[in-house]
Design an enzyme around this catalytic site. Structure first.
Site, PDB file in Angstrom:
ATOM      1  N   GLU A  72      48.964  32.435  27.510  1.00 15.98           N
ATOM      2  CA  GLU A  72      49.172  30.993  27.354  1.00 15.98           C
ATOM      3  C   GLU A  72      50.126  30.711  26.185  1.00 15.98           C
ATOM      4  O   GLU A  72      51.025  29.883  26.290  1.00 15.98           O
ATOM      5  CB  GLU A  72      47.833  30.300  27.142  1.00 15.98           C
ATOM      6  CG  GLU A  72      47.977  28.822  27.342  1.00 15.98           C
ATOM      7  CD  GLU A  72      46.640  28.130  27.318  1.00 15.98           C
ATOM      8  OE1 GLU A  72      45.619  28.801  27.087  1.00 15.98           O
ATOM      9  OE2 GLU A  72      46.643  26.906  27.514  1.00 15.98           O
ATOM     10  N   ARG A 115      38.477  45.296  33.522  1.00 15.09           N
ATOM     11  CA  ARG A 115      37.620  45.154  34.709  1.00 15.09           C
ATOM     12  C   ARG A 115      38.229  45.804  35.943  1.00 15.09           C
ATOM     13  O   ARG A 115      37.520  46.108  36.901  1.00 15.09           O
ATOM     14  CB  ARG A 115      37.262  43.681  34.934  1.00 15.09           C
ATOM     15  CG  ARG A 115      36.080  43.255  34.055  1.00 15.09           C
ATOM     16  CD  ARG A 115      35.885  41.773  34.038  1.00 15.09           C
ATOM     17  NE  ARG A 115      36.783  41.148  33.093  1.00 15.09           N
ATOM     18  CZ  ARG A 115      37.241  39.907  33.186  1.00 15.09           C
ATOM     19  NH1 ARG A 115      36.888  39.152  34.184  1.00 15.09           N
ATOM     20  NH2 ARG A 115      38.042  39.433  32.253  1.00 15.09           N
TER      21      ARG A 115
HETATM   22  P1  AMP Z   1      46.253  36.418  35.870  1.00 14.77           P
HETATM   23  O1  AMP Z   1      47.208  37.344  35.187  1.00 14.77           O
HETATM   24  O2  AMP Z   1      46.454  34.988  35.531  1.00 14.77           O
HETATM   25  O3  AMP Z   1      46.194  36.665  37.361  1.00 14.77           O
HETATM   26  O4  AMP Z   1      44.804  36.729  35.275  1.00 14.77           O
HETATM   27  C1  AMP Z   1      44.099  37.816  35.733  1.00 14.77           C
HETATM   28  C2  AMP Z   1      43.281  38.450  34.653  1.00 14.77           C
HETATM   29  O5  AMP Z   1      42.577  37.499  33.857  1.00 14.77           O
HETATM   30  C3  AMP Z   1      42.239  39.324  35.325  1.00 14.77           C
HETATM   31  O6  AMP Z   1      42.171  40.558  34.632  1.00 14.77           O
HETATM   32  C4  AMP Z   1      40.957  38.531  35.218  1.00 14.77           C
HETATM   33  O7  AMP Z   1      39.903  39.378  34.904  1.00 14.77           O
HETATM   34  C5  AMP Z   1      41.181  37.506  34.114  1.00 14.77           C
HETATM   35  N1  AMP Z   1      40.794  36.137  34.523  1.00 14.77           N
HETATM   36  C6  AMP Z   1      41.629  35.091  34.693  1.00 14.77           C
HETATM   37  N2  AMP Z   1      40.980  33.984  35.048  1.00 14.77           N
HETATM   38  C7  AMP Z   1      39.669  34.320  35.140  1.00 14.77           C
HETATM   39  C8  AMP Z   1      38.463  33.597  35.485  1.00 14.77           C
HETATM   40  N3  AMP Z   1      38.466  32.285  35.829  1.00 14.77           N
HETATM   41  N4  AMP Z   1      37.294  34.279  35.472  1.00 14.77           N
HETATM   42  C9  AMP Z   1      37.274  35.595  35.149  1.00 14.77           C
HETATM   43  N5  AMP Z   1      38.357  36.310  34.801  1.00 14.77           N
HETATM   44  C10 AMP Z   1      39.561  35.693  34.786  1.00 14.77           C
END
Ligand code: AMP
Length: 170
Positions: free
Chosen positions: A95, A58
């Site tokens: 996770e 995305r």
């Molecule tokens: P992080 O590495 O935890 O910051 O997760 C970011 C990535 O996970 C991004 O590429 C987001 O598109 C996806 N992501 C994480 N949580 C969500 C959520 N609640 N809704 C949509 N996409 C998420």
């Protein structure tokens, strides 16, 4: 423009307890889409960037039109094993276990200033891994840009101390 009204919450996706922020409803709204890219470009203009990095997948959707609009090169950061030439790799936590993202070693001139783009920052782990790739390429992180920030996860604490541009927080 009320962008929040164009983001769809999908509860319990991809698993129970997660509220997924679905940006496809923003993407198929012509004015919302144009406004998002134009406003992001305006906010990012002062950062004086040479390249825009988009994180698969995305981050491609928003990073590419932003690069076009700002007249800068676009660099895809991809999941492991997708890029054909020599790559730098960085690990990030899932996770359960870890995964890797990669970037072509010759994607950017060393010393370039780089903007890292994704649709959403949650824990910040993915964006922090992309920042490591920029370091491996001897480039400088000019900033990060996200459409959505999930404030309660405090992901920005995991990022280097540079400007973080966002459009919406929750
Ligand atoms: P992080 O590495 O935890 O910051 O997760 C970011 C990535 O996970 C991004 O590429 C987001 O598109 C996806 N992501 C994480 N949580 C969500 C959520 N609640 N809704 C949509 N996409 C998420």
């Amino acid at each position: 423009m009320d962008l929040k009204s164009l983001i769809r919450d999908v509860p319990d996706f991809p698993k129970p307890g997660i509220v997924f922020k679905d940006i496809t409803t923003l993407l198929n709204h012509p004015e919302g889409l144009r406004y998002t890219i134009d406003a992001l470009a305006e906010k990012c203009a002062p950062l004086a960037i040479d390249y825009i990095i988009g994180i698969e997948s995305r981050g491609f959707i928003f990073g590419m039109p932003l690069a076009y609009k700002m007249n800068r090169g676009f660099v895809p950061v991809r999941k492991r094993g997708k890029l054909p030439a020599a790559v730098y790799s960085a690990e990030y936590a899932l996770e359960y276990g870890t995964d890797q993202i990669e970037m072509h070693q010759d994607a950017m001139r060393s010393g370039s200033r780089v903007l890292i783009v994704d649709d959403l920052i949650a824990t910040g782990g993915t964006a922090a891994a992309a920042a490591k790739l920029v370091g491996q390429a001897d480039c400088e992180i000019a900033g990060f840009a996200f459409i959505i920030e999930l404030l309660f996860l405090e992901g920005r604490k995991n990022l280097p101390d540079v400007p973080i541009i966002t459009m919406l927080d929750y």
